[in-house]
Scaffold this motif. Structure first.
Motif, PDB file in Angstrom:
ATOM      1  N   ASP A 176       3.258  21.092  -3.345  1.00 10.01           N
ATOM      2  CA  ASP A 176       3.783  21.480  -2.039  1.00 10.01           C
ATOM      3  C   ASP A 176       4.193  22.951  -2.001  1.00 10.01           C
ATOM      4  OD1 ASP A 176       3.383  18.868  -1.282  1.00 10.01           O
ATOM      5  OD2 ASP A 176       5.492  18.285  -1.453  1.00 10.01           O
ATOM      6  N   SER A 179       1.077  24.991  -1.511  1.00  8.32           N
ATOM      7  CA  SER A 179       0.251  24.692  -0.340  1.00  8.32           C
ATOM      8  C   SER A 179       0.198  25.810   0.707  1.00  8.32           C
ATOM      9  CB  SER A 179       0.694  23.375   0.310  1.00  8.32           C
ATOM     10  OG  SER A 179       2.010  23.458   0.808  1.00  8.32           O
ATOM     11  N   HIS A 183      -3.188  26.876   2.554  1.00  9.01           N
ATOM     12  CA  HIS A 183      -3.327  26.796   4.007  1.00  9.01           C
ATOM     13  C   HIS A 183      -3.711  28.154   4.602  1.00  9.01           C
ATOM     14  CE1 HIS A 183      -0.419  23.105   4.216  1.00  9.01           C
ATOM     15  NE2 HIS A 183      -1.512  22.871   3.530  1.00  9.01           N
ATOM     16  N   ASP A 205      -7.645  14.936  -1.017  1.00  9.60           N
ATOM     17  CA  ASP A 205      -6.439  14.629  -0.248  1.00  9.60           C
ATOM     18  C   ASP A 205      -5.709  15.896   0.192  1.00  9.60           C
ATOM     19  OD1 ASP A 205      -6.936  11.932  -0.502  1.00  9.60           O
ATOM     20  OD2 ASP A 205      -5.579  11.645  -2.206  1.00  9.60           O
ATOM     21  N   ASN A 209      -4.983  17.314   4.069  1.00  4.06           N
ATOM     22  CA  ASN A 209      -3.652  17.712   4.509  1.00  4.06           C
ATOM     23  C   ASN A 209      -3.666  19.139   5.055  1.00  4.06           C
ATOM     24  OD1 ASN A 209      -2.573  15.261   3.728  1.00  4.06           O
ATOM     25  ND2 ASN A 209      -1.857  16.010   1.743  1.00  4.06           N
ATOM     26  N   GLN A 212      -5.362  19.400   8.487  1.00  4.85           N
ATOM     27  CA  GLN A 212      -4.446  18.924   9.524  1.00  4.85           C
ATOM     28  C   GLN A 212      -3.371  19.968   9.821  1.00  4.85           C
ATOM     29  OE1 GLN A 212      -3.549  14.734   9.380  1.00  4.85           O
ATOM     30  NE2 GLN A 212      -1.429  15.103  10.009  1.00  4.85           N
ATOM     31  N   ALA A 213      -2.887  20.632   8.785  1.00  6.04           N
ATOM     32  CA  ALA A 213      -1.831  21.634   8.938  1.00  6.04           C
ATOM     33  C   ALA A 213      -2.302  22.839   9.748  1.00  6.04           C
ATOM     34  CB  ALA A 213      -1.333  22.091   7.569  1.00  6.04           C
ATOM     35  N   ARG A 222      -7.229   7.316   7.997  1.00  9.48           N
ATOM     36  CA  ARG A 222      -7.443   8.485   7.168  1.00  9.48           C
ATOM     37  C   ARG A 222      -8.643   8.279   6.240  1.00  9.48           C
ATOM     38  NH1 ARG A 222      -4.434  12.849   6.311  1.00  9.48           N
ATOM     39  NH2 ARG A 222      -4.572  13.983   4.341  1.00  9.48           N
TER      40      ARG A 222
END
Length: 276
Positions: A176, A179, A183, A205, A209, A212-213, A222
């Motif tokens: 996290d 990330s 992104h 995965d 994520n 989507q972000a 999903r």
């Protein structure tokens, strides 16, 4: 080439000998360094891809990963004792406006952490780059280190976690924390990207994520990971197709779970979707 000192974190001139083949350091002494998760969020807010690469390359936000990557780089594996180690986070690399993205988990301790390029310096990388060359997405069949002249053709590589983790397993917190780098880079290259190959379930995965972000409309229910699965994900960047691929780890290649033809097929499919 400059490296962050393992104890102080200050950039210093590394002992890499002239002509060793390393590319120019993406970071300068003025490059901002992230020391925690909040600073990663702040420093990832840039529309300059080269600046993201520079900031990623000096990140020190995850203390466990910093300690591990530098311990490995100082201690080295016996078979690589005469070689310099990168010992830093690994930025994405390849085309700035790719048609195909290849997403994975993290660099290996004696692979990318040594060579300065993700998926490079171990058996997994040998398999991957040989396949990329066979299908026309790489200029040569081998990847030795970050300065060996290899080019990706219409493609770019990214890792969900930028530092080599102990036992190849980053923690959820480390994933996290890293990330925002992922992104930010993804957002900048998505306008040109039409196909994304995810090596392994973790990368699959994390990539969903991230899509989507940044505004992607990830299908519901999903998508589930599997080899050669395909999912269309529309978004403000257009539509991209996400493809799953078994990771070219020795566990998969030695057992026949992943064969050369299976890997070539997924990469060829990505290339076709991307119009290359």
């Amino acid at each position: 080439m400059r490296l962050p000192h393992p104890l102080t974190g200050e950039l210093y001139e590394s002992p890499v000998p002239p002509g060793a083949g390393w590319p120019e350091d993406p970071a300068a002494r003025s490059t901002a360094v992230a020391h925690d998760a909040a600073e990663v969020v702040e420093l990832a807010q840039t529309d300059d891809l080269a600046e993201i690469d520079a900031r990623v390359s000096v990140c020190r936000a995850c203390s466990r990963l910093v300690e591990w990557r530098e311990e490995v780089a100082l201690g080295k594996r016996k078979s690589f004792a005469d070689q310099p180690y990168w010992g830093r986070p690994i930025a994405g690399w390849g085309a700035a406006e790719p048609r195909v993205l290849i997403a994975g988990l993290a660099p290996a301790a004696h692979g990318g952490n040594r060579t300065g390029r993700v998926f490079t310096g171990d058996r997994s990388g040998d398999w991957l780059f040989a396949s990329l060359y066979r299908v026309g997405l790489a200029s040569q069949p081998t990847s030795e280190h970050a300065g060996d002249g290899l080019q990706l053709l219409g493609a770019r590589m990214m890792a969900a976690v930028r530092c080599a983790p102990p036992a190849n397993k980053p923690t959820p917190s480390e994933r996290d924390t890293c990330s925002p780098w992922f992104h930010a880079e993804l957002k900048l290259v998505l306008p040109s990207t039409r196909a994304i190959v995810c090596l392994g379930k973790f990368g699959f995965d994390v990539l969903l994520n991230a899509l989507q972000a940044v505004g992607g409309d990830v299908p519901k229910p999903r998508p589930r990971f599997g080899h050669a699965v395909e999912y269309a994900v529309p978004g403000p960047y257009g539509e991209v197709t996400v493809l799953g691929c078994f990771h070219p780890s020795q566990q998969n290649t030695f057992t026949g779970k992943l064969t050369e033809s299976m890997l070539d097929s997924v990469l060829t499919r990505a290339k076709t979707i991307a119009g290359l």
